[in-house]
Write an enzyme that holds these catalytic residues in place. Structure first.
Site, PDB file in Angstrom:
ATOM      1  N   GLY A  12     -41.826  -8.188  29.293  1.00  0.00           N
ATOM      2  CA  GLY A  12     -43.145  -8.773  29.022  1.00  0.00           C
ATOM      3  C   GLY A  12     -43.841  -8.091  27.862  1.00  0.00           C
ATOM      4  O   GLY A  12     -45.009  -7.731  27.954  1.00  0.00           O
ATOM      5  N   SER A  14     -44.482  -9.199  24.732  1.00  0.00           N
ATOM      6  CA  SER A  14     -44.983  -9.980  23.597  1.00  0.00           C
ATOM      7  C   SER A  14     -46.474  -9.780  23.344  1.00  0.00           C
ATOM      8  O   SER A  14     -46.948  -9.940  22.232  1.00  0.00           O
ATOM      9  CB  SER A  14     -44.657 -11.469  23.762  1.00  0.00           C
ATOM     10  N   ARG A  15     -47.228  -9.450  24.385  1.00  0.00           N
ATOM     11  CA  ARG A  15     -48.663  -9.248  24.140  1.00  0.00           C
ATOM     12  C   ARG A  15     -49.235  -8.298  25.195  1.00  0.00           C
ATOM     13  O   ARG A  15     -48.525  -7.852  26.089  1.00  0.00           O
ATOM     14  CB  ARG A  15     -49.409 -10.588  24.122  1.00  0.00           C
ATOM     15  N   SER A 140     -51.151  -2.331  39.809  1.00  0.00           N
ATOM     16  CA  SER A 140     -52.519  -2.743  39.482  1.00  0.00           C
ATOM     17  C   SER A 140     -53.477  -2.095  40.462  1.00  0.00           C
ATOM     18  O   SER A 140     -53.121  -1.833  41.615  1.00  0.00           O
ATOM     19  CB  SER A 140     -52.672  -4.262  39.580  1.00  0.00           C
ATOM     20  N   TYR A 153     -51.105 -11.754  44.111  1.00  0.00           N
ATOM     21  CA  TYR A 153     -50.962 -10.724  43.074  1.00  0.00           C
ATOM     22  C   TYR A 153     -51.097  -9.326  43.666  1.00  0.00           C
ATOM     23  O   TYR A 153     -50.283  -8.435  43.389  1.00  0.00           O
ATOM     24  CB  TYR A 153     -52.044 -10.972  42.009  1.00  0.00           C
ATOM     25  N   ALA A 154     -52.104  -9.134  44.520  1.00  0.00           N
ATOM     26  CA  ALA A 154     -52.322  -7.813  45.122  1.00  0.00           C
ATOM     27  C   ALA A 154     -51.159  -7.428  46.031  1.00  0.00           C
ATOM     28  O   ALA A 154     -50.738  -6.263  46.063  1.00  0.00           O
ATOM     29  CB  ALA A 154     -53.636  -7.804  45.904  1.00  0.00           C
ATOM     30  N   ALA A 155     -50.611  -8.406  46.745  1.00  0.00           N
ATOM     31  CA  ALA A 155     -49.470  -8.124  47.627  1.00  0.00           C
ATOM     32  C   ALA A 155     -48.273  -7.667  46.806  1.00  0.00           C
ATOM     33  O   ALA A 155     -47.593  -6.685  47.151  1.00  0.00           O
ATOM     34  CB  ALA A 155     -49.115  -9.364  48.441  1.00  0.00           C
ATOM     35  N   LYS A 157     -48.304  -6.325  43.817  1.00  0.00           N
ATOM     36  CA  LYS A 157     -48.578  -5.043  43.170  1.00  0.00           C
ATOM     37  C   LYS A 157     -48.521  -3.883  44.165  1.00  0.00           C
ATOM     38  O   LYS A 157     -48.049  -2.789  43.836  1.00  0.00           O
ATOM     39  CB  LYS A 157     -49.934  -5.083  42.452  1.00  0.00           C
ATOM     40  N   ILE A 186     -58.328  -4.099  32.239  1.00  0.00           N
ATOM     41  CA  ILE A 186     -57.965  -3.814  30.854  1.00  0.00           C
ATOM     42  C   ILE A 186     -58.256  -5.072  30.042  1.00  0.00           C
ATOM     43  O   ILE A 186     -58.037  -6.196  30.521  1.00  0.00           O
ATOM     44  CB  ILE A 186     -56.454  -3.470  30.761  1.00  0.00           C
ATOM     45  N   THR A 236     -48.380   7.178  41.856  1.00  0.00           N
ATOM     46  CA  THR A 236     -49.096   6.047  41.269  1.00  0.00           C
ATOM     47  C   THR A 236     -50.209   6.626  40.424  1.00  0.00           C
ATOM     48  O   THR A 236     -51.121   7.279  40.955  1.00  0.00           O
ATOM     49  CB  THR A 236     -49.702   5.150  42.360  1.00  0.00           C
TER      50      THR A 236
END
Lengths: 246, 78
Positions: A12, A14-15, A140, A153-155, A157, A186, A236
């Site tokens: 990932g 590219s940006r 995250s 998403y949280a799961a 991460k 960010i 972490t």
């Protein structure tokens, strides 16, 4: 921090955060291979990294085991064994759980979590032989704090953090470290998609009073990838401007 | 045949950091030679490289002694 031609694979790239990580490792002397899902994205990465001895390659992290094996063997043939793996590729499909579709859940698990499993597994053989290696997984803050609208998403991460700790235990005796970096908010395309009111509310919760920059994450990753971080594993590292102090 | 046996024993000794004299045909990697689970995974990787064969995970799990490694390699050498 100097990498002296070590091969680093960044997914990932590219940006956003991935692009900053790839650039930072390359400037510090690593041969960086950055992946992007599209051919255009890969070409743009290639233009940036080739002058520094690296490359951009088109690769979809959800492509299955064959695609991963093909990527790793291509990288090993052209550049040598992967010494540093940065699992950065990630997407969001934000939705309240009550409205979440199976596709929203599965897309996140495939791209953000299963990719970490597959790529880590694929590079381990070379790292075990080398008796050294660095795997850095981008988690995250919401994997630790939770966030309404981001159950999927949280799961994923949070799972990355558990994965990293377990793998750290498995391969520590071979000189391989596995750590997570947990960015806070960010300033990237991903957070620019948030409504202005939500962004303002978030900034209020940040001790340093502003969003972070992709470079803040890249510098943390570069440190964890370096020889200086050799005694750090299973950790972490929270890079969130004091938004959460777990 | 003896050649395979000698090569397997040499790899076992190298991978597990034991004296080649300690490596007997009946030696169990874990019980006799002090291997842990990751050592056995690495040992299989080393055997694959030495003999140019691929040992599927379900077969690899059954290789727990020096003799079993010799037998597998003897039967599958390409």
């Amino acid at each position: 921090m100097q990498f002296n031609g070590q091969v680093a694979l960044v997914t990932g790239a590219s940006r956003g955060i991935g692009a900053a990580i790839a650039e930072t490792l390359a400037q510090a002397g690593a041969k960086v291979i950055g992946t992007a899902t599209t051919a255009d994205g890969a070409a743009a990465i290639d233009a940036r990294l080739a002058p520094l001895g690296g490359a951009g390659v088109a690769f979809n992290v959800t492509g299955g085991a064959e695609a991963v094996d093909a990527l790793i063997s291509d990288v090993e043939t052209r550049f040598g064994p992967v010494a540093i793996l940065v699992n950065n590729a990630g997407i969001t499909r934000d939705q309240l759980l009550m409205r979440m579709k199976d596709e929203d859940w599965d897309a996140i698990m495939d791209t953000n979590l299963k990719s970490v499993y597959r790529l880590s597994k694929a590079v381990l053989r070379g790292m075990m032989k080398a008796r050294s290696g660095r795997i850095i997984n981008i988690a995250s803050v919401v994997g630790v704090s939770g966030n309404a609208g981001q159950c999927n998403y949280a799961a994923a991460k949070a799972a990355i953090i558990g994965f990293s700790k377990s793998l750290a235990l498995e391969v520590g005796s071979r000189g391989i470290t596995v750590n997570s970096v947990a960015p806070g908010f960010i300033d990237t395309d991903m957070t620019r998609a948030l409504p202005e009111a939500q962004r303002a509310a978030l900034v209020n919760q940040i001790a340093l009073g502003r969003l972070g920059e992709a470079q803040d994450i890249a510098d943390t990753v570069a440190f964890l990838a370096s020889a200086q971080a050799k005694y750090i594993t299973g950790q972490t590292l929270h890079v969130n401007g004091g938004m959460l102090m777990p | 045949m003896e050649n395979i046996e000698a090569r397997v024993k040499k790899i076992v000794a190298e991978q597990l950091g034991v004296n080649e004299a300690e490596v007997k045909n009946e030696s169990s990697f874990v019980d006799d030679l002090g291997a842990d689970s990751l050592d056995t995974v690495e040992l299989v990787m080393a055997l694959e490289e030495e003999f140019g064969c691929e040992i599927p995970d379900e077969e690899a799990e059954k290789i727990t002694t020096v003799q079993q490694a010799i037998d597998y390699v003897s039967g599958h050498q390409g």
